[in-house]
Design an enzyme around this catalytic site. Structure first.
Site, PDB file in Angstrom:
ATOM      1  N   TYR A 161     -14.435 -12.700   0.711  1.00  0.00           N
ATOM      2  CA  TYR A 161     -15.245 -11.535   0.316  1.00  0.00           C
ATOM      3  C   TYR A 161     -16.495 -11.978  -0.444  1.00  0.00           C
ATOM      4  CZ  TYR A 161     -11.731  -8.136   1.776  1.00  0.00           C
ATOM      5  OH  TYR A 161     -10.881  -7.360   2.518  1.00  0.00           O
TER       6      TYR A 161
ATOM      7  N   ARG B  24       0.819  -1.224   0.000  1.00  0.00           N
ATOM      8  CA  ARG B  24       0.000   0.000   0.000  1.00  0.00           C
ATOM      9  C   ARG B  24       0.851   1.272   0.000  1.00  0.00           C
ATOM     10  NH1 ARG B  24      -5.570  -0.989   1.815  1.00  0.00           N
ATOM     11  NH2 ARG B  24      -6.004  -2.927   0.771  1.00  0.00           N
TER      12      ARG B  24
ATOM     13  N   ARG C 246      -6.998  11.271  -6.904  1.00  0.00           N
ATOM     14  CA  ARG C 246      -8.175  10.433  -6.690  1.00  0.00           C
ATOM     15  C   ARG C 246      -9.440  11.247  -6.384  1.00  0.00           C
ATOM     16  NH1 ARG C 246      -8.861   5.732  -4.481  1.00  0.00           N
ATOM     17  NH2 ARG C 246     -11.002   6.381  -4.763  1.00  0.00           N
TER      18      ARG C 246
ATOM     19  N   ASP D 207      -6.643  -3.407  -7.345  1.00  0.00           N
ATOM     20  CA  ASP D 207      -7.169  -4.017  -6.129  1.00  0.00           C
ATOM     21  C   ASP D 207      -7.424  -5.494  -6.395  1.00  0.00           C
ATOM     22  OD1 ASP D 207      -8.238  -3.152  -3.314  1.00  0.00           O
ATOM     23  OD2 ASP D 207      -9.586  -4.690  -4.055  1.00  0.00           O
TER      24      ASP D 207
ATOM     25  N   ARG E 197      -3.609   6.323   0.498  1.00  0.00           N
ATOM     26  CA  ARG E 197      -4.113   7.513   1.185  1.00  0.00           C
ATOM     27  C   ARG E 197      -3.120   8.251   2.072  1.00  0.00           C
ATOM     28  NH1 ARG E 197      -9.318   4.630   3.353  1.00  0.00           N
ATOM     29  NH2 ARG E 197      -7.743   3.004   3.393  1.00  0.00           N
TER      30      ARG E 197
HETATM   31  O1  CP3 Z   1      -0.055  -1.840  -2.359  1.00  0.00           O
HETATM   32  C1  CP3 Z   1      -0.337  -0.946  -3.191  1.00  0.00           C
HETATM   33  O2  CP3 Z   1       0.015   0.249  -3.079  1.00  0.00           O
HETATM   34  C2  CP3 Z   1      -1.057  -1.361  -4.466  1.00  0.00           C
HETATM   35  C3  CP3 Z   1      -2.469  -1.208  -4.454  1.00  0.00           C
HETATM   36  C4  CP3 Z   1      -3.362  -2.152  -3.658  1.00  0.00           C
HETATM   37  C5  CP3 Z   1      -4.643  -1.738  -3.231  1.00  0.00           C
HETATM   38  N1  CP3 Z   1      -5.288  -2.814  -2.698  1.00  0.00           N
HETATM   39  C6  CP3 Z   1      -5.186  -0.391  -3.405  1.00  0.00           C
HETATM   40  C7  CP3 Z   1      -6.297   0.030  -2.534  1.00  0.00           C
HETATM   41  C8  CP3 Z   1      -3.213  -3.497  -3.299  1.00  0.00           C
HETATM   42  C9  CP3 Z   1      -2.004  -4.410  -3.469  1.00  0.00           C
HETATM   43  C10 CP3 Z   1      -4.439  -3.903  -2.698  1.00  0.00           C
HETATM   44  C11 CP3 Z   1      -4.692  -5.279  -2.247  1.00  0.00           C
HETATM   45  C12 CP3 Z   1      -5.858  -5.535  -1.373  1.00  0.00           C
HETATM   46  N2  CP3 Z   1      -7.129  -5.045  -1.470  1.00  0.00           N
HETATM   47  C13 CP3 Z   1      -5.839  -6.476  -0.318  1.00  0.00           C
HETATM   48  C14 CP3 Z   1      -4.652  -7.301   0.060  1.00  0.00           C
HETATM   49  C15 CP3 Z   1      -3.657  -6.477   0.797  1.00  0.00           C
HETATM   50  C16 CP3 Z   1      -4.011  -6.174   2.224  1.00  0.00           C
HETATM   51  O3  CP3 Z   1      -4.017  -4.966   2.551  1.00  0.00           O
HETATM   52  O4  CP3 Z   1      -4.239  -7.091   2.991  1.00  0.00           O
HETATM   53  C17 CP3 Z   1      -7.120  -6.502   0.251  1.00  0.00           C
HETATM   54  C18 CP3 Z   1      -7.555  -7.345   1.423  1.00  0.00           C
HETATM   55  C19 CP3 Z   1      -7.945  -5.596  -0.476  1.00  0.00           C
HETATM   56  C20 CP3 Z   1      -9.366  -5.304  -0.274  1.00  0.00           C
HETATM   57  C21 CP3 Z   1      -9.524  -3.856   0.046  1.00  0.00           C
HETATM   58  N3  CP3 Z   1      -9.546  -2.862  -0.898  1.00  0.00           N
HETATM   59  C22 CP3 Z   1      -9.606  -3.222   1.329  1.00  0.00           C
HETATM   60  C23 CP3 Z   1      -9.640  -3.952   2.645  1.00  0.00           C
HETATM   61  C24 CP3 Z   1      -9.647  -1.843   1.115  1.00  0.00           C
HETATM   62  C25 CP3 Z   1      -9.648  -0.733   2.148  1.00  0.00           C
HETATM   63  C26 CP3 Z   1     -10.982  -0.142   2.380  1.00  0.00           C
HETATM   64  C27 CP3 Z   1     -10.857   1.167   3.118  1.00  0.00           C
HETATM   65  O5  CP3 Z   1     -11.225   2.209   2.524  1.00  0.00           O
HETATM   66  O6  CP3 Z   1     -10.430   1.169   4.283  1.00  0.00           O
HETATM   67  C28 CP3 Z   1      -9.613  -1.647  -0.282  1.00  0.00           C
HETATM   68  C29 CP3 Z   1      -9.602  -0.345  -0.982  1.00  0.00           C
HETATM   69  C30 CP3 Z   1      -8.260   0.093  -1.445  1.00  0.00           C
HETATM   70  N4  CP3 Z   1      -7.438  -0.674  -2.228  1.00  0.00           N
HETATM   71  C31 CP3 Z   1      -7.653   1.344  -1.241  1.00  0.00           C
HETATM   72  C32 CP3 Z   1      -6.434   1.335  -1.913  1.00  0.00           C
HETATM   73  C33 CP3 Z   1      -5.426   2.452  -2.066  1.00  0.00           C
HETATM   74  C34 CP3 Z   1      -8.246   2.493  -0.438  1.00  0.00           C
HETATM   75  C35 CP3 Z   1      -9.404   3.092  -1.146  1.00  0.00           C
HETATM   76  C36 CP3 Z   1      -9.178   4.472  -1.655  1.00  0.00           C
HETATM   77  O7  CP3 Z   1      -8.055   5.015  -1.675  1.00  0.00           O
HETATM   78  O8  CP3 Z   1     -10.187   5.060  -2.086  1.00  0.00           O
END
Ligand code: CP3
Length: 366
Positions: A174, A50, A63, A99, A54
């Site tokens: 999920y 990540r 974004r 994602d 954010r």
């Molecule tokens: O690592 C990186 O920088 C690459 C981008 C990336 C994202 N998601 C962007 C994202 C990666 C590798 C993921 C993987 C992902 N997504 C996982 C496995 C990694 C982990 O953290 O365990 C999982 C479980 C998800 C599912 C998911 N998507 C979650 C739990 C969330 C967070 C929700 C929240 O808002 O708290 C997301 C959304 C997400 N994916 C965001 C980002 C940058 C945040 C949303 C946003 O910025 O609007």
């Protein structure tokens, strides 16, 4: 050209993707790829799960007003966001901005990513009919992935790009629960109570995940990471029976590039994760790397494992812990420095910049 290349990746002939990329740099010499292969490195390589997200003001800016899944399907945005942490921190690898649910959305599953919540599925999968809806993924389903990666390989120069996918258990959770879950009750109910259905679901998901990784490799990803974020909820014997065969199939199918396997709360699973076929095992902050190396066994590099919450503490605290991790990481045959899970949104980017510089000063003893 792309399809011929994808066929080569599928048949296992293709290894270094940018051996194919015209004008490409020899990435095999990068510290990140060398550490994944357990070769000597000039300095410990570092990147952050990540790292694009954010915690970065430049991320929040691009974004603004763009829903997460729209951003994930827009090549210009994907390229820009993937490059942001590389520019700011000088990390040793970029991770593709996307994602884990993107390939599921691409085959027509009705889902969204709700801010502050995570992936939410409109019709959770609980029976054979639901599993039927998971059709195979085709390159044409994700043209924006191929387009963005092809553009990125040019922009990144000598910095490797990590492609990724969610693992079948985490994606399955999920899909079955319908959203994020603390205990994965319904998921486990299917796993224990309807094993045939469970394996059918895992098989479909493995096929989708494998194809998604191959598409990323064919487009130019130099390594892949499989995120099994929630698999720590499962006991080792159950992992072996219900999950391992599927993870193995995925790793065997992408043997041409370094493969990283990551989960949270996997202390008791590190041994069996070591059997799944990855080159690098990700470790969260709960198990010190020297002990993790013992549990994973020989022939693996490790990735990790600073507690992301520690970055909210003063620099001196971060520095002390990071030095301890570097020292313990020397017990492993290769070490890629990372956090034990993703960067928290409240993290000060200056802390990550300082941490990156500190890690780069370290040359591991060989
Ligand atoms: O690592 C990186 O920088 C690459 C981008 C990336 C994202 N998601 C962007 C994202 C990666 C590798 C993921 C993987 C992902 N997504 C996982 C496995 C990694 C982990 O953290 O365990 C999982 C479980 C998800 C599912 C998911 N998507 C979650 C739990 C969330 C967070 C929700 C929240 O808002 O708290 C997301 C959304 C997400 N994916 C965001 C980002 C940058 C945040 C949303 C946003 O910025 O609007």
């Amino acid at each position: 050209m792309f399809f011929r290349h994808l066929a080569a990746v599928r048949s296992g002939v293709m290894t270094g993707p940018r051996a194919w990329h015209p004008g490409g740099v020899n990435l095999a010499d990068s510290a990140f790829l060398r550490a994944c292969r357990r070769q000597p490195v000039p300095h410990t390589p570092v990147w952050y799960m990540r790292q694009a997200g954010r915690s970065l003001p430049e991320y929040l800016k691009v974004r603004e007003g763009v829903p997460m899944l729209t951003a994930c399907a827009t090549p210009d945005l994907i390229v820009e966001i993937t490059l942001q942490p590389v520019r700011r921190y000088g990390v040793d690898a970029a991770i593709f901005f996307s994602d884990i649910v993107v390939p599921l959305k691409a085959i027509g599953i009705d889902l969204d990513i709700k801010p502050g919540v995570g992936p939410v599925v409109a019709d959770p999968i609980r029976d054979a009919q639901g599993i039927e809806a998971l059709r195979p993924l085709e390159p044409d389903d994700v043209p924006y992935v191929t387009e963005a990666i092809q553009a990125l390989t040019g922009e990144l120069g000598g910095t490797p790009l990590i492609g990724f996918a969610g693992a079948p258990f985490t994606l399955g959770s999920y899909l079955i629960e319908g959203g994020p879950s603390k205990n994965h009750d319904r998921t486990k109910a299917m796993m224990y109570g309807a094993p045939e259905l469970w394996h059918a679901l895992m098989e479909r998901l493995s096929g989708i995940v494998l194809e998604h990784l191959r598409i990323q490799i064919a487009a130019g990803a130099s390594a892949v990471q499989l995120f099994d974020s929630w698999v720590g909820a499962v006991a080792p014997d159950d992992y072996r029976e219900f999950i391992l065969p599927h993870t193995r199939r995925i790793f065997e199918g992408v043997a041409g590039v370094p493969r990283i396997h990551f989960g949270v709360g996997t202390g008791e699973l590190l041994g069996v994760l070591g059997e799944a076929g990855a080159d690098v095992v990700g470790v969260d902050w709960r198990v010190p790397l020297d002990e993790a190396s013992r549990r994973v066994g020989p022939g693996k590099a490790l990735q990790g494992n600073l507690d992301p919450a520690l970055l909210l503490a003063p620099w001196e605290v971060v520095e002390r812990k990071a030095r301890d991790i570097l020292r313990r990481g020397e017990a492993a045959e290769g070490h890629v420095f990372n956090l034990g899970h993703g960067v928290l949104p409240a993290t000060d980017p200056d802390q990550l910049k300082r941490l990156t510089d500190l890690i780069h000063e370290h040359t591991p003893a060989t």
